[in-house]
Motif scaffolding. Structure first.
Motif, short mmCIF file in Angstrom:
data_model
loop_
_atom_site.label_atom_id
_atom_site.label_comp_id
_atom_site.label_asym_id
_atom_site.label_seq_id
_atom_site.Cartn_x
_atom_site.Cartn_y
_atom_site.Cartn_z
N ARG A 53 0.72 -0.96 -0.19
CA ARG A 53 -0.22 -0.04 -0.41
C ARG A 53 0.99 1.03 0.27
O ARG A 53 1.09 2.35 -0.33
CB ARG A 53 -1.04 -0.13 0.89
CG ARG A 53 -1.61 0.98 0.78
CD ARG A 53 -2.72 1.05 2.37
NE ARG A 53 -1.81 0.86 3.51
CZ ARG A 53 -1.60 1.65 4.72
NH1 ARG A 53 -2.11 3.20 4.05
NH2 ARG A 53 -0.61 1.98 5.70
N ARG A 107 -7.39 4.51 3.87
CA ARG A 107 -8.68 4.67 3.35
C ARG A 107 -8.86 4.76 1.89
O ARG A 107 -9.77 3.64 1.59
CB ARG A 107 -8.92 6.51 3.89
CG ARG A 107 -10.55 6.64 3.27
CD ARG A 107 -11.01 7.70 3.86
NE ARG A 107 -10.93 8.65 5.12
CZ ARG A 107 -11.75 7.48 6.65
NH1 ARG A 107 -12.40 6.80 6.15
NH2 ARG A 107 -11.40 8.01 7.28
N GLN A 108 -7.94 5.48 0.63
CA GLN A 108 -8.39 5.01 -0.69
C GLN A 108 -7.77 3.32 -0.67
O GLN A 108 -8.51 3.25 -1.70
CB GLN A 108 -6.81 6.04 -1.14
CG GLN A 108 -6.48 7.76 -0.35
CD GLN A 108 -5.48 7.72 -1.49
OE1 GLN A 108 -4.26 7.58 -1.05
NE2 GLN A 108 -5.31 9.16 -2.31
N ALA A 110 -9.11 1.21 1.29
CA ALA A 110 -10.28 0.31 1.40
C ALA A 110 -11.21 0.90 0.41
O ALA A 110 -12.48 0.04 0.30
CB ALA A 110 -10.42 0.69 2.98
N ASP A 111 -11.48 1.97 0.18
CA ASP A 111 -12.15 2.72 -1.17
C ASP A 111 -12.16 1.89 -2.34
O ASP A 111 -13.55 1.61 -3.20
CB ASP A 111 -12.29 3.60 -0.84
CG ASP A 111 -12.80 4.28 0.24
OD1 ASP A 111 -14.02 4.66 0.65
OD2 ASP A 111 -12.82 5.99 0.28
N ALA A 112 -11.13 1.10 -2.92
CA ALA A 112 -10.51 0.58 -4.69
C ALA A 112 -10.57 -0.56 -3.96
O ALA A 112 -11.76 -0.78 -5.19
CB ALA A 112 -9.55 1.08 -4.31
N GLY A 124 -12.75 -1.94 -2.36
CA GLY A 124 -14.60 -2.30 -1.69
C GLY A 124 -14.72 -2.68 -0.22
O GLY A 124 -15.73 -3.66 0.02
N SER A 130 -14.47 -2.18 4.27
CA SER A 130 -14.43 -0.70 4.90
C SER A 130 -12.67 -0.28 5.39
O SER A 130 -12.35 -1.06 5.37
CB SER A 130 -14.84 -1.05 6.49
OG SER A 130 -14.41 -1.62 7.55
N ASN A 131 -12.60 0.95 5.61
CA ASN A 131 -11.61 1.30 6.56
C ASN A 131 -10.34 0.36 7.34
O ASN A 131 -9.97 -0.71 7.94
CB ASN A 131 -11.44 3.02 7.04
CG ASN A 131 -9.87 3.31 6.91
OD1 ASN A 131 -8.99 2.35 6.64
ND2 ASN A 131 -9.99 4.32 7.54
N GLN A 133 -9.48 -8.73 -4.17
CA GLN A 133 -10.25 -7.17 -4.59
C GLN A 133 -8.68 -6.16 -3.82
O GLN A 133 -8.61 -5.60 -4.89
CB GLN A 133 -10.83 -6.58 -3.07
CG GLN A 133 -12.68 -7.26 -3.60
CD GLN A 133 -13.76 -7.77 -2.65
OE1 GLN A 133 -14.55 -8.50 -2.39
NE2 GLN A 133 -13.86 -5.87 -2.77
N ALA A 189 -6.64 -3.78 -6.81
CA ALA A 189 -6.91 -2.64 -6.34
C ALA A 189 -5.23 -2.12 -6.19
O ALA A 189 -4.76 -1.06 -6.33
CB ALA A 189 -7.07 -2.06 -4.46
#
Length: 157
Positions: free
Chosen positions: A17, A25-26, A28-30, A32, A34-35, A55, A59
């Motif tokens: 990462r 957070r980025q 986690a969003d990419a 799908g 949760s943070n 997933q 990402a």
């Protein structure tokens, strides 16, 4: 095996990462997810499913199989060579996605031909079923006299 053996996975994910210059957070969003859940994975408190790992790998643009090994989903010793081979193919920037999939199918068909069963496709969902389809269609070699005899065209070259 009472403890979760995912510390190595969490450290590896954090390193990947950071190399990708993504915040928690980025990513986690990419991916799908949760943070807080991703944070728990990185800290070794949670063992994610193969689907979540896939997933996250997508990402991060890394091999899902590598994450499966680090999470203990795949047997590292038995599957490491296959994982590394697949990872190198998938990471090659000179190949497009279709070429990568065709190359993986050819690789899988050779493994089957040499007595190794289907590999990572069961876990990763990679469609390598088509790799063995040509084995059974036989082309014009079906005289039907020896079902167990190998096709001479295969063994001659």
């Amino acid at each position: 095996m009472a403890s979760l053996n995912v510390g190595n996975l969490g450290e590896y994910l954090r390193e990947q990462r950071r190399n990708a210059q993504l915040s928690l957070r980025q990513l986690a969003d990419a991916a799908g997810v949760s943070n807080p859940y991703l944070s728990q994975i990185e800290r070794g408190l949670r063992k994610p499913s193969a689907e979540v790992l896939q997933q996250v790998a997508k990402a991060l643009r890394i091999s899902a199989e590598t994450l499966y090994v680090r999470a203990g989903i795949l047997d590292a010793e038995r599957d490491l060579n296959e994982v590394e081979t697949r990872a190198v193919i998938l990471a090659d920037p000179t190949l497009d996605e279709r070429q990568k999939q065709v190359l993986l199918q050819i690789y899988e068909s050779f493994r089957k031909e040499n007595g190794f069963g289907p590999g990572l496709d069961r876990v990763s969902g990679t469609d390598t079923d088509g790799a063995g389809d040509h084995e059974g269609d036989g082309g014009t070699g079906g005289g039907g006299t020896g079902d167990s005899e190998p096709d001479p065209r295969r063994t001659a070259g």
